[in-house]
Design an enzyme around this catalytic site. Sequence first.
Site, PDB file in Angstrom:
ATOM      1  CE1 TYR A 195     -17.556  57.271 -14.154  1.00 52.68           C
ATOM      2  CE2 TYR A 195     -17.095  55.232 -14.538  1.00 52.68           C
ATOM      3  CZ  TYR A 195     -17.361  56.446 -14.866  1.00 52.68           C
ATOM      4  OH  TYR A 195     -17.421  56.632 -16.328  1.00 52.68           O
TER       5      TYR A 195
ATOM      6  CE  LYS B 279     -20.891  57.253 -16.127  1.00 52.95           C
ATOM      7  NZ  LYS B 279     -21.321  58.116 -16.758  1.00 52.95           N
TER       8      LYS B 279
END
Length: 253
Positions: free
Chosen positions: A128, A132
């Site tokens: 994740y 990002k």
Amino acid sequence: MGMSTAHYLADNGYTVFALDVAEQQQYKNIIPFKVDVTNMDEIKKVYEEICKITNGLDAIIHFAGIYVMDSLIEIEEENFKKIFDINVNGVYRINKIFLPLLLNKKGRIVITSSELAPLDPLPFTGLYAITKSTIEKYAFSLRMELNLLGIKVCILRPGAVKTNMISASTKALNQMCEKTQLYRYNTEKFKNIVNSVEAKTIESEKVAKLVEKILIAKKPKLVYSVNANIYLKMLNALPDKLQLKIIKRLLKK
């Protein structure tokens, strides 16, 4: 965060074109569209429909995203690809197709990142964080290019926010603890740490108010943060070797 922001802006007089993969309930000043950001044909169709309503957009605000918690070795290839296709490629697709409407109003783009993006990734949240971090590099580069066309690009970095993403991350964490063969004890300890961090959430309306601030700022900043976790920042400020020792001590038997 997307729904809260859409409702907040609609309540304050904005007309919002709300794109979501799920069906949406009717709401004053919101025009909903069902679309999958991984499907370019669906995005193009929505673009054509919006062009029938308006010839310009003041802003494109990106909230679509998924959260995956898994080890980088054990994660299935399909899930590895899926999170990039939504969190990164989805932003690219929307910007590419809708840029003409943005150019007509010299609008701006707000890309939602995460407080994890500028930090060294933690175990089991690495994928994740990688997406990002990638989207932030994209946003930095896009800002350079679109600035030449009079369009501003801003990054929004929220910390823990009281949304469905919290329950999704809890579910993902529980699933990881059940299926892992390599890190069964470590993930259980990590779970306790995550639960304590996510307990300190803010209401999504605070994010919505910050988005409006970004939209009306004459000279918007590149990065806006909200509810950043001080302990994560402190950990990241330490030398890499020391970070590794601390994480190992916290999660090892």
